[in-house]
Scaffold this active site. Structure first.
Site, PDB file in Angstrom:
ATOM      1  N   GLY A  29      -2.677 -20.533   6.160  1.00  0.00           N
ATOM      2  CA  GLY A  29      -2.764 -19.083   6.257  1.00  0.00           C
ATOM      3  C   GLY A  29      -2.544 -18.434   4.903  1.00  0.00           C
ATOM      4  O   GLY A  29      -1.556 -18.744   4.222  1.00  0.00           O
ATOM      5  N   GLY A  31      -2.702 -14.912   4.350  1.00  0.00           N
ATOM      6  CA  GLY A  31      -2.541 -13.463   4.472  1.00  0.00           C
ATOM      7  C   GLY A  31      -1.319 -12.991   3.703  1.00  0.00           C
ATOM      8  O   GLY A  31      -0.838 -13.648   2.779  1.00  0.00           O
ATOM      9  N   ASN A  32      -0.800 -11.861   4.146  1.00  0.00           N
ATOM     10  CA  ASN A  32       0.338 -11.233   3.495  1.00  0.00           C
ATOM     11  C   ASN A  32       1.582 -12.120   3.563  1.00  0.00           C
ATOM     12  O   ASN A  32       2.204 -12.458   2.541  1.00  0.00           O
ATOM     13  CB  ASN A  32       0.555  -9.891   4.216  1.00  0.00           C
ATOM     14  CG  ASN A  32       1.688  -9.069   3.696  1.00  0.00           C
ATOM     15  OD1 ASN A  32       2.644  -8.820   4.418  1.00  0.00           O
ATOM     16  ND2 ASN A  32       1.615  -8.628   2.454  1.00  0.00           N
ATOM     17  N   TRP A  33       1.927 -12.567   4.764  1.00  0.00           N
ATOM     18  CA  TRP A  33       3.142 -13.364   4.963  1.00  0.00           C
ATOM     19  C   TRP A  33       2.939 -14.793   4.444  1.00  0.00           C
ATOM     20  O   TRP A  33       3.835 -15.373   3.836  1.00  0.00           O
ATOM     21  CB  TRP A  33       3.529 -13.307   6.443  1.00  0.00           C
ATOM     22  CG  TRP A  33       4.843 -13.890   6.890  1.00  0.00           C
ATOM     23  CD1 TRP A  33       5.080 -14.410   8.135  1.00  0.00           C
ATOM     24  CD2 TRP A  33       6.087 -14.012   6.188  1.00  0.00           C
ATOM     25  NE1 TRP A  33       6.380 -14.838   8.233  1.00  0.00           N
ATOM     26  CE2 TRP A  33       7.020 -14.614   7.045  1.00  0.00           C
ATOM     27  CE3 TRP A  33       6.486 -13.680   4.897  1.00  0.00           C
ATOM     28  CZ2 TRP A  33       8.334 -14.892   6.679  1.00  0.00           C
ATOM     29  CZ3 TRP A  33       7.802 -13.964   4.513  1.00  0.00           C
ATOM     30  CH2 TRP A  33       8.701 -14.562   5.388  1.00  0.00           C
ATOM     31  N   ALA A 180       7.211  -9.014   3.901  1.00  0.00           N
ATOM     32  CA  ALA A 180       6.629 -10.019   3.007  1.00  0.00           C
ATOM     33  C   ALA A 180       6.780  -9.657   1.524  1.00  0.00           C
ATOM     34  O   ALA A 180       7.153 -10.508   0.708  1.00  0.00           O
ATOM     35  CB  ALA A 180       5.158 -10.220   3.358  1.00  0.00           C
ATOM     36  N   LYS A 231       9.815  -8.149  19.108  1.00  0.00           N
ATOM     37  CA  LYS A 231      10.241  -7.056  18.210  1.00  0.00           C
ATOM     38  C   LYS A 231       9.056  -6.184  17.788  1.00  0.00           C
ATOM     39  O   LYS A 231       9.245  -4.998  17.492  1.00  0.00           O
ATOM     40  CB  LYS A 231      10.951  -7.621  16.979  1.00  0.00           C
ATOM     41  CG  LYS A 231      10.056  -8.518  16.134  1.00  0.00           C
ATOM     42  CD  LYS A 231       9.876  -8.023  14.739  1.00  0.00           C
ATOM     43  CE  LYS A 231       8.699  -8.719  14.064  1.00  0.00           C
ATOM     44  NZ  LYS A 231       9.032  -9.942  13.380  1.00  0.00           N
ATOM     45  N   ARG A 294       4.720  -3.050   9.635  1.00  0.00           N
ATOM     46  CA  ARG A 294       3.364  -2.506   9.817  1.00  0.00           C
ATOM     47  C   ARG A 294       3.102  -2.042  11.241  1.00  0.00           C
ATOM     48  O   ARG A 294       2.280  -1.157  11.455  1.00  0.00           O
ATOM     49  CB  ARG A 294       2.325  -3.537   9.368  1.00  0.00           C
ATOM     50  CG  ARG A 294       2.190  -4.738  10.261  1.00  0.00           C
ATOM     51  CD  ARG A 294       0.986  -5.577   9.861  1.00  0.00           C
ATOM     52  NE  ARG A 294       1.293  -6.457   8.747  1.00  0.00           N
ATOM     53  CZ  ARG A 294       0.920  -7.739   8.677  1.00  0.00           C
ATOM     54  NH1 ARG A 294       0.212  -8.267   9.668  1.00  0.00           N
ATOM     55  NH2 ARG A 294       1.228  -8.493   7.650  1.00  0.00           N
ATOM     56  N   ASN A 295       3.783  -2.632  12.231  1.00  0.00           N
ATOM     57  CA  ASN A 295       3.574  -2.184  13.613  1.00  0.00           C
ATOM     58  C   ASN A 295       4.095  -0.762  13.817  1.00  0.00           C
ATOM     59  O   ASN A 295       3.480   0.055  14.485  1.00  0.00           O
ATOM     60  CB  ASN A 295       4.243  -3.159  14.587  1.00  0.00           C
ATOM     61  CG  ASN A 295       3.445  -4.425  14.732  1.00  0.00           C
ATOM     62  OD1 ASN A 295       2.433  -4.465  15.423  1.00  0.00           O
ATOM     63  ND2 ASN A 295       3.869  -5.476  14.039  1.00  0.00           N
TER      64      ASN A 295
END
Lengths: 374, 374
Positions: A29, A31-33, A180, A231, A294-295
């Site tokens: 992966g 992505g950001n994380w 992140a 969460k 972000r959520n």
């Protein structure tokens, strides 16, 4: 001819043995994380090169369309040691080598770090199945819930269980209060590893732990993973509250009641779980996500605008996804099957706000009339 | 002559009895939180005038200097139904009658709501001693810790215990995620009552509970009171973190580790406490205070400036006080007496930052090297 210099032979032999036994790490992966965790792991393996192989491979999906001649994300990371799309401005260590080939990244790895959105897990597992080392194990940083069907009965399943069944390897989880960008910057934070075997858990702790990224290990993996997943639903409720101009007291009540719904959910589906809500994956991750994640941001913008969710996500997240809305849907479906929606009014209301069935008043009432006050 | 109309006599008699048994309420304290709680209680007693007398008396300290001819706070509240100094812009119900006389406010009261800074408690108790109804009981909204000395041994004491000893009445506590302005505005929030007898606890719940101010009652009064006191120390650490430009993950770690130090403190001094950290007084109050409270604000300003604490307080709080710094000092002294400072690095570091013995690095190390990671 036998070696005359015992020390040399011993050390040489020992080096060889040590070389053979050093663990190779693959990150799945980009992505950001995934990029942030590459910043951590790239450093920890170099600092422990007697335990880990110093080259970390990192799979990044090649999302270019046919005919697009711009470099892939993997090519960009290898050339610039940065992921300008998902983690701009942070240097990924040069011993992290990115690739667009999932098999190249993973087939010789002893430890797989899975850090892709939930939706990507089935295809990745199907590509990797049968192509991993027998002694490999995995750790999932993916947030969400899954399900399985047996004799027409739909049951809860953890994503780490999906991975274990698909790949035939043990899968731990890592969750925590980990925005992140801050992790990539080396700022202090904590995380929780939930593992099945403490042996793998402790090895993962060696891999991730630094003086500024403090890891605690527990075998309560169901609660750790579900805290990480649920969460994001609570953070959507917090984002709605922000968008509606509600206040600090309300937001704290949302976090508290959301934590209690999380606890109740874990207790319902995993009654043997011994709970770890005071760990970073519990209360701390919830707070970070409800204030800085972000959520929260997507939910705040969604409730303030007339735009559909996918447009809000496109505008705010630039290709990343928010896991809160799909997790809220998966959780709502599971609650409906088990006929317990009324015990989870916040989870339920978040889902129904995204579908348009609930508005501000219903969310407010889900707090004021929460079963915790009965 | 006997009454010919049984129903009339019965009802009349019943009314009289009911009239006699209605409880009179006194609020002791006219600051920010006292004025906000007057907004709540002024309404609840009117809505339940079969249980409570509709007039609430409210004692406000007359802090005018000799010769000052401006109206006292009590006179201002009675004339304008507002406390312009400490809670501007919010209407205090007209059935709340303020007075500068402590005895006038309290001597016929059945329930005393004590809502003054910790420092004011001894003098108030000494004035009230022997001048209360025998059947009165109290509820303390005051935050802090106290101590008592027996045979030269200094022991922890709760402020509610100070009050009980001084006044000879049972004293419950009310703590929760309650920023005063939001409570006064009638916005949704929660609170926790910690009581010794459930009878008094349930009566207090009737007095405070509204559809928007949701009360839960527990007999775990030690934990409830200490959560309320110790959260102000944690909020100072959060304020320092904000002032130093640390990030979301760090602040969440501070809140989590601060909650664990609170839990450890309660367990040390009150081992029989059954803990209520998932109540509003626990995790929710901590979050609200660490994000929106005055201790956070004062600590942030203190660490960013070269000014002494009392100047920062004067500039920011306009005559109100922040309880975090004195509570940190009281707690540090208690930890030193019991030789357990090293188990409470955040509490200790907060105190030492206010005294100038610690700086940024020591606070950071108190997190990174926290005993929770051992």
């Amino acid at each position: 001819m036998p070696c005359q210099n015992f020390d040399y032979c011993f050390n040489n032999n020992s080096d060889e043995l040590r070389g053979d036994s050093r663990k190779k790490i693959a990150i799945v992966g980009g992505g950001n994380w995934g990029s942030a965790i590459a910043c951590v792991v790239g450093k920890t393996v170099k600092a422990q090169d007697d335990v880990f192989q110093p080259i970390v491979s990192m799979w990044c999906r090649d999302s270019r369309k046919f005919g697009d001649t711009t470099p892939s994300i993997a090519e960009t990371i290898n050339a610039t040691h940065e992921n300008p799309k998902y983690l701009p401005g942070r240097r990924i260590p040069s011993n992290v080598i990115a690739t667009s080939s999932l098999l190249d990244a993973c087939e010789s790895a002893h430890i797989l770090i899975l850090v892709v959105p939930h939706q990507g897990i089935p295809q990745i597992c199907s590509e990797l199945r049968g192509n991993l080392r027998d002694d490999a194990h995995a750790v999932s940083l993916t947030k969400g819930i899954s399900s399985t069907s047996e004799n027409d009965v739909i049951r809860m399943q953890l994503i780490s269980e999906d991975i274990e069944k698909a790949l035939g390897v043990e899968c731990s989880v890592l969750m925590g209060a980990n925005l992140a960008g801050e992790v990539a910057d080396g700022k202090f934070c904590e995380a929780t590893i939930g593992c099945k075997s403490l042996e793998n858990g402790e090895e993962l702790k060696m891999l991730f732990n630094t003086p500024n990224f403090r890891i605690r290990v527990t075998t309560d993996y169901e609660a750790v993973e579900l805290c990480g997943a649920l969460k994001n639903i609570v953070a959507c409720a917090a984002g709605f509250a922000d968008g509606l101009g509600w206040a600090y007291n309300v937001k704290s009540a949302i976090i508290r009641l959301g934590l209690l719904e999380t606890k109740k959910f874990v207790e319902h589906f995993y009654p043997s779980s011994h709970h770890t809500y005071f760990e970073s994956c519990g209360v701390a991750d919830l707070i970070t996500t409800c204030y800085g994640g972000r959520n929260r941001k997507v939910a705040e913008a969604f409730i303030k605008s007339d735009k559909p969710l996918h447009i809000v996500e496109q505008e705010l997240l630039k290709g990343q996804s928010a896991q809160g809305p799909p997790t809220a849907q998966d959780v709502f479906e599971m609650l409906e099957i088990h006929e317990i929606t009324e015990k989870f009014p916040i989870f339920t209301s978040v889902h129904k706000i995204f579908t348009g069935e609930h508005g501000e008043q219903e969310l407010y009432d889900s707090l004021r009339n929460h079963p915790e006050y009965d």
